[in-house]
Structures are given as C-alpha cells and as structure tokens.
Design a protein around this motif. Sequence first.
Motif, PDB file in Angstrom:
ATOM      1  N   ASN A   1      -0.821   3.885  -8.631  1.00 22.80           N
ATOM      2  CA  ASN A   1      -2.191   4.381  -7.232  1.00 22.80           C
ATOM      3  C   ASN A   1      -2.076   6.063  -7.284  1.00 22.80           C
ATOM      4  O   ASN A   1      -2.872   6.492  -6.089  1.00 22.80           O
ATOM      5  CB  ASN A   1      -1.953   3.659  -6.318  1.00 22.80           C
ATOM      6  CG  ASN A   1      -0.599   4.017  -5.072  1.00 22.80           C
ATOM      7  OD1 ASN A   1       0.384   4.277  -5.687  1.00 22.80           O
ATOM      8  ND2 ASN A   1      -0.218   3.200  -4.679  1.00 22.80           N
TER       9      ASN A   1
ATOM     10  N   HIS B   1       0.611  -1.294  -0.351  1.00 25.33           N
ATOM     11  CA  HIS B   1      -0.372  -0.090   0.326  1.00 25.33           C
ATOM     12  C   HIS B   1       0.672   1.451   0.159  1.00 25.33           C
ATOM     13  O   HIS B   1       0.577   2.565   0.796  1.00 25.33           O
ATOM     14  CB  HIS B   1      -0.719   0.270   0.744  1.00 25.33           C
ATOM     15  CG  HIS B   1      -1.684  -1.684   1.254  1.00 25.33           C
ATOM     16  ND1 HIS B   1      -2.894  -1.439   0.274  1.00 25.33           N
ATOM     17  CD2 HIS B   1      -1.697  -2.262   2.226  1.00 25.33           C
ATOM     18  CE1 HIS B   1      -3.499  -2.823   0.280  1.00 25.33           C
ATOM     19  NE2 HIS B   1      -2.843  -3.003   1.596  1.00 25.33           N
TER      20      HIS B   1
ATOM     21  N   GLU C   1      -8.307   4.284  -5.281  1.00 29.39           N
ATOM     22  CA  GLU C   1      -8.432   2.997  -5.022  1.00 29.39           C
ATOM     23  C   GLU C   1      -8.131   2.246  -5.591  1.00 29.39           C
ATOM     24  O   GLU C   1      -8.093   1.703  -6.745  1.00 29.39           O
ATOM     25  CB  GLU C   1     -10.178   2.826  -4.099  1.00 29.39           C
ATOM     26  CG  GLU C   1     -10.290   4.550  -3.757  1.00 29.39           C
ATOM     27  CD  GLU C   1     -10.105   4.626  -1.979  1.00 29.39           C
ATOM     28  OE1 GLU C   1      -9.696   3.337  -1.860  1.00 29.39           O
ATOM     29  OE2 GLU C   1      -9.263   5.789  -1.403  1.00 29.39           O
ATOM     30  N   ALA C   2      -7.386   1.315  -4.887  1.00 26.60           N
ATOM     31  CA  ALA C   2      -7.276  -0.492  -4.862  1.00 26.60           C
ATOM     32  C   ALA C   2      -7.834  -1.192  -6.342  1.00 26.60           C
ATOM     33  O   ALA C   2      -7.435  -0.821  -6.998  1.00 26.60           O
ATOM     34  CB  ALA C   2      -6.815  -0.883  -4.776  1.00 26.60           C
TER      35      ALA C   2
END
Length: 491
Positions: free
Chosen positions: A55, A48, A67-68
């Motif tokens: 990202n 993350h 967001e992922a």
Amino acid sequence: MMELNGLDLNLEKIKRVVYNFENVSISEESLNDVKKSRATVEEYLDDHQIIYGINTGFGKFSDVEIEAEDLDELQYNLILSHACGVGEPFSESVSRAMILLRANALLKGFSGVRPVIVERLIDLLNHRIHPVIPQQGSLGASGDLAPLAHLALVLLGEGEVFYKGEKMPSAEALNQAKIEPIQLKAKEGLALINGTQAMTAVGVLAYIEAEQVLTYSEKIAAMTMEGLQGIICAFDDLIHNARGHIEQREVAERIRGYLQDSKLVTKQGEKRVQDAYSLRCIPQVLGASWQTLKYVKEKLETEINAATDNPLIFSDEGKVLSGGNFHGQPIAIAMDLLKIGMAEVANMSERRIERLVNPQLNDLPPFLSPEPGLQSGAMIMQYTAASLVSENKTLAHPASVDSIPSSANQEDHVSMGTIGARHASQIIENVRRVISIELICAMQAAELRGTDLMADATSKLYHEVRSVCPSIKKDRAFSKDIENVQEWIKV
C-alpha cells in the motif's frame, strides 16, 4: 509430468520443461504455503498497516501511501510502466525458462500472491504460450524489472506472445487456449517482477550449452592431437596428480581415454621433445574452465530455488520484511566468470586451428588445401575463428563491476547481471563456432594422416561429423559447414 514445489528444481528438470516441453503440476503442499502467505497479506491490509509495495509506491515513491481503493490499480500501473524493455526478444526457450523459474520462486510461499497467479504461470507453460520479452533494459537489481514486467503483462491479457509458431497479441493467444486473464491484487504485481529470473534463465540455458561445448572441446582437442601427432606423455597422470587440481586430472584422464588406441599420437622425443602450450596445456586450461562451470552451477541451482522478491512474507513468524534478495550480484559474478572461463576455451582452440593450418608449424599441406595456391583450403576459417575470439574478449569484460544508480538514488547499486548473462550466452555461441572450425580442420588433418590410424573414440566422432561436413576435396563456401557442425554440437 513434473511437480513444482519451490524447493528442488535443478538444471536437469529445467531442461525437461524447456527443451522437451514436459508438462508441469503444482505441489499441493507448496500451494498451501502460497495460500498462507496470501492470508498474511490480507491480515495486514485489514489492519491498515503500511507495508512497502503493498500500500505504498515503489522505489523512490516508497514513502507515498496508497489508498485502499487504489491498490489494484497500483499493481496494474506497476506492470504497465515497467514494461519498457527494448531490443530483440529473448528466445522462446529463455521466455519459457523465465516462466518456470518465476512460478517456482512464488511457490516458496514468501511472496503473498494468490494461488491463481502461480496457476496462470503454469498454464502458460503447459499451453506453450511464451511471452515476447525484449532482451535489453534490466539493471539486475530491484530484480529484472523490465523483462519480468513483459512476462507479467501476458497474465493480464496485455503485451505479445509466441504461440503455435506465431507472434500475436496475448489476449488472442489466451482466448485460443481458453485461459482467463487475471486482475492483480495488492502485492502481486511487485511479486511478479521483483526477482532475478531473467538473468538466471539466460544463465541456466547458457550453462547447459557451455557444458556441452566444453565436453566436445576435449574430444575435438584429442582429434587435433592426432592431426598434429601430439605428445601423449603430457597427459600422464603423474604430472596432473603432482599439481592436485581435480578437474585438471579429469581432463587429462579423458584425453588419455579418447586416445588410448591411437597410432597417430607420439611420445616425447619421437618427433619433438615437447609440444606448444595449446596442446601440452589442454588439461590445465580446460580444467580451469571446468572449475568455473562447477562454481556457476552451484550458484544457479541455489538461485533457481530462491525467494528473490521484496518484501517477503514470513507467515509463521508473523513478519513482513523488506530486504534485498532481488539483487542479482551472485548471478552477475557467476555469469562474468562463465564468460571468462568459456572465452579461454575458444582462445586455446583458435591457437590449435592455427597450428593445423600454418605450414610453418606442421608438416601438413598448407592450410590443409587439396591444391595449395590454386585452392585456399581452411585459410579463412582461421580468420573467422580469430574474429570470434577477438569479439569474445570484448564481451568478456565483466558487467558486474559496473553500477549506475537508479530511482533517484534510492537504488544506488545495481548488478548488471542480465547484461552479464546475455554476454555469456553470446560468448558460448562464439566458442561453439570456434571449436566447430577446429573440428573441421582436425578431421581434415587426421584424414591426411590416415583415418585407419585414429583412436576408436576419435574415429567415431570423425565418421559421425562427416555426415554433416564432407571432406575438403576442393574449395567451397565453408560457412555452411561451420554452421552445420555447430548445430550438430548444440544441445
């Protein structure tokens, strides 16, 4: 079959793939580097960590975290939104060169893409599926974003391609070739469009043509020397060695070689003491153009093996670093120099055309006309050459000195390198036509002097070109002759 590895692509290999349609394979070692780079991207995503373009948003949106679950859509949207090029499409040769260069850059293993991305690019090459890529719209920093986005569209089954002699939707061509479109993952869209492959592809093909044109310009100048009974003494090695420029010496040596057995050239004092600059200074001017080409070739061969996207993935060091390798300035300046170096070839050639057709500057029939007055002969061919030379002077204005900020001033200095490359290509086309006109006039002048008196080398050129351009026996539409000769010279 040529193996691509991201390290040793050169101009000769590009010619084989682009012009001869040689198939391409991928080095296993390089593919392993690609896999390692992708694994590093996946590790950062799993941790993350916030990384630009993976990202986050792009350009001014680099502070916006994504967001992922939206990462795939981010890359898809990037390609769609950036595919806003305009104007006529690049030639299929340029499109093909762009695919090759982009695949080669990704194979360096610094881009973080999956192997399938490179494999699909190679599929396009080997199936001769060439993206339709509009020529205009790139600033040449942040890479050639718009042109490369049009290339990337094809991998997704979007956009258009040239395939089997037709322009068609990409999805249709991929279906015919049994190639599956891909879905982009994190980093991959950005890796496909952050680069200098449009300007470099145009630059490489322009350079290849420039080398051919400059080579023929020397042979044609040698024939003009015969048509005007020029003074060979100006090409003596003593003169050129005294100055010391290697390329100048080499041009003089080649001209001496072309004319070594000519009975049409003269020595100083036989007809005149010295010639006009457009004859006497051929080695100095064309030698300087060869110096320019040497510099351009060096920069191109560096760039075609360069990692030019952002950020770059350094797996061995465990780093993902944002930088500016996408900035096209090295190629932009090289292209501007190429423009100037080649424009001068035409400048001097046009002056020799004038000397061949102007009765005040020679003892030949006015305008090389078979019946002066009733027939105009080569009069208007000189007009055409003058027009092309004048056009080149505007095209030769350097693109690299201009910059317009973009992306809300985040990208506040750009190269305009793709404009420079496109203009270089246009200039070289114009130069090829100018030297074609000189060749037509030189052949006519040599014929009037006596082809049996020509040197072996120039006589060989004369007879070869006569197959596409007959002698001027009476006026005709010379446009076709000019086009036939320039096609004969073309790579």
